[in-house]
Motif scaffolding. Structure first.
Motif, short mmCIF file in Angstrom:
data_model
loop_
_atom_site.label_atom_id
_atom_site.label_comp_id
_atom_site.label_asym_id
_atom_site.label_seq_id
_atom_site.Cartn_x
_atom_site.Cartn_y
_atom_site.Cartn_z
N ASP A 1 53.52 24.61 -57.74
CA ASP A 1 53.63 24.96 -56.32
C ASP A 1 52.91 23.93 -55.45
O ASP A 1 51.83 23.46 -55.80
CB ASP A 1 52.94 26.30 -56.02
CG ASP A 1 53.69 27.50 -56.54
OD1 ASP A 1 54.58 27.33 -57.38
OD2 ASP A 1 53.36 28.62 -56.10
N ILE A 2 53.51 23.66 -54.30
CA ILE A 2 52.82 22.98 -53.21
C ILE A 2 53.07 23.82 -51.97
O ILE A 2 54.14 24.38 -51.80
CB ILE A 2 53.26 21.51 -53.00
CG1 ILE A 2 54.76 21.43 -52.76
CG2 ILE A 2 52.85 20.64 -54.16
CD1 ILE A 2 55.23 20.04 -52.34
N ALA A 3 52.05 23.94 -51.12
CA ALA A 3 52.17 24.84 -49.98
C ALA A 3 51.33 24.34 -48.81
O ALA A 3 50.43 23.52 -48.98
CB ALA A 3 51.71 26.25 -50.37
N THR A 4 51.66 24.87 -47.66
CA THR A 4 50.87 24.61 -46.46
C THR A 4 50.81 25.90 -45.65
O THR A 4 51.70 26.75 -45.74
CB THR A 4 51.47 23.45 -45.62
OG1 THR A 4 50.58 23.14 -44.55
CG2 THR A 4 52.83 23.80 -45.07
N SER A 5 49.72 26.06 -44.89
CA SER A 5 49.61 27.22 -44.01
C SER A 5 49.00 26.79 -42.69
O SER A 5 48.20 25.86 -42.64
CB SER A 5 48.79 28.35 -44.65
OG SER A 5 47.45 27.98 -44.78
N TYR A 6 49.40 27.51 -41.65
CA TYR A 6 48.89 27.25 -40.31
C TYR A 6 48.31 28.55 -39.78
O TYR A 6 49.01 29.58 -39.73
CB TYR A 6 50.01 26.74 -39.40
CG TYR A 6 49.52 26.44 -38.01
CD1 TYR A 6 48.89 25.24 -37.72
CD2 TYR A 6 49.68 27.36 -36.98
CE1 TYR A 6 48.43 24.96 -36.45
CE2 TYR A 6 49.22 27.09 -35.70
CZ TYR A 6 48.60 25.89 -35.44
OH TYR A 6 48.13 25.62 -34.18
N ASN A 7 47.03 28.54 -39.40
CA ASN A 7 46.36 29.73 -38.88
C ASN A 7 46.68 29.91 -37.40
O ASN A 7 46.28 29.10 -36.57
CB ASN A 7 44.85 29.61 -39.05
CG ASN A 7 44.44 29.59 -40.49
OD1 ASN A 7 45.11 30.15 -41.35
ND2 ASN A 7 43.34 28.93 -40.79
#
Length: 161
Positions: A124-130
């Motif tokens: 998995d590769i992922a990104t998140s934005y708060n």
């Protein structure tokens, strides 16, 4: 239905832990849309891609290692038509800014609908934005290493307690 009840039980377990845990551990829930790409030869996109759309939901925990790095395991229930499985990624999470983070790691998967080889490992590769301190939007790409462990794109939201 018993899988959904198991996820809710885990959610309440994590909530109780959060009430008693140190401040360097965050627990949350997440869910959203899943696009899974089947018949992809050896983790490469080919000419015979078939896509299924489904949903996912589950729980997560983030264990702070230092100010910008944490370990984030998750347990997600995924359903695509009649195809169901549990996805348990174990991320190394890197905080790139106050709002943006990057995650990568192995993903352990248990497929309910297979007769043999029900357990698969993917990457998995992922990104998140708060959006706020508690609410985020995230996207992850999952790479299956064999044709039976399909690639997938997850887009959703998460809420931290």
């Amino acid at each position: 239905m018993k899988y959904v009840m198991t996820l809710f039980s885990l959610f309440f377990f994590f909530l109780i832990l959060k009430c008693t845990a140190q401040s360097n551990v965050d627990f949350g829930i997440k869910g959203g849309l899943n696009l899974t790409f089947f018949k992809v030869p050896e983790a490469q996109f080919g000419n015979t891609i078939q896509t299924e759309t489904g949903f996912y939901g589950g729980v997560s925990a983030a264990f702070e290692i230092d100010e910008n790095v944490s370990l984030q395991p998750e347990l997600l229930y995924i359903q695509l038509s009649d195809f169901k499985f549990l996805n348990a990624p174990i991320y190394a999470k890197f905080q790139l800014s106050d709002k943006l983070s990057f995650m990568a790691g192995p993903s352990l998967n248990y497929f309910f609908d297979f007769f043999t080889n029900k357990f698969k490992v993917r990457g998995d590769i992922a990104t998140s934005y708060n959006i706020t301190n508690a609410l985020d939007v995230h996207m992850k790409f999952v790479v299956g290493f064999t044709e039976v462990a399909p690639n997938g794109l997850f887009i959703g939201t998460g809420y931290k307690f």
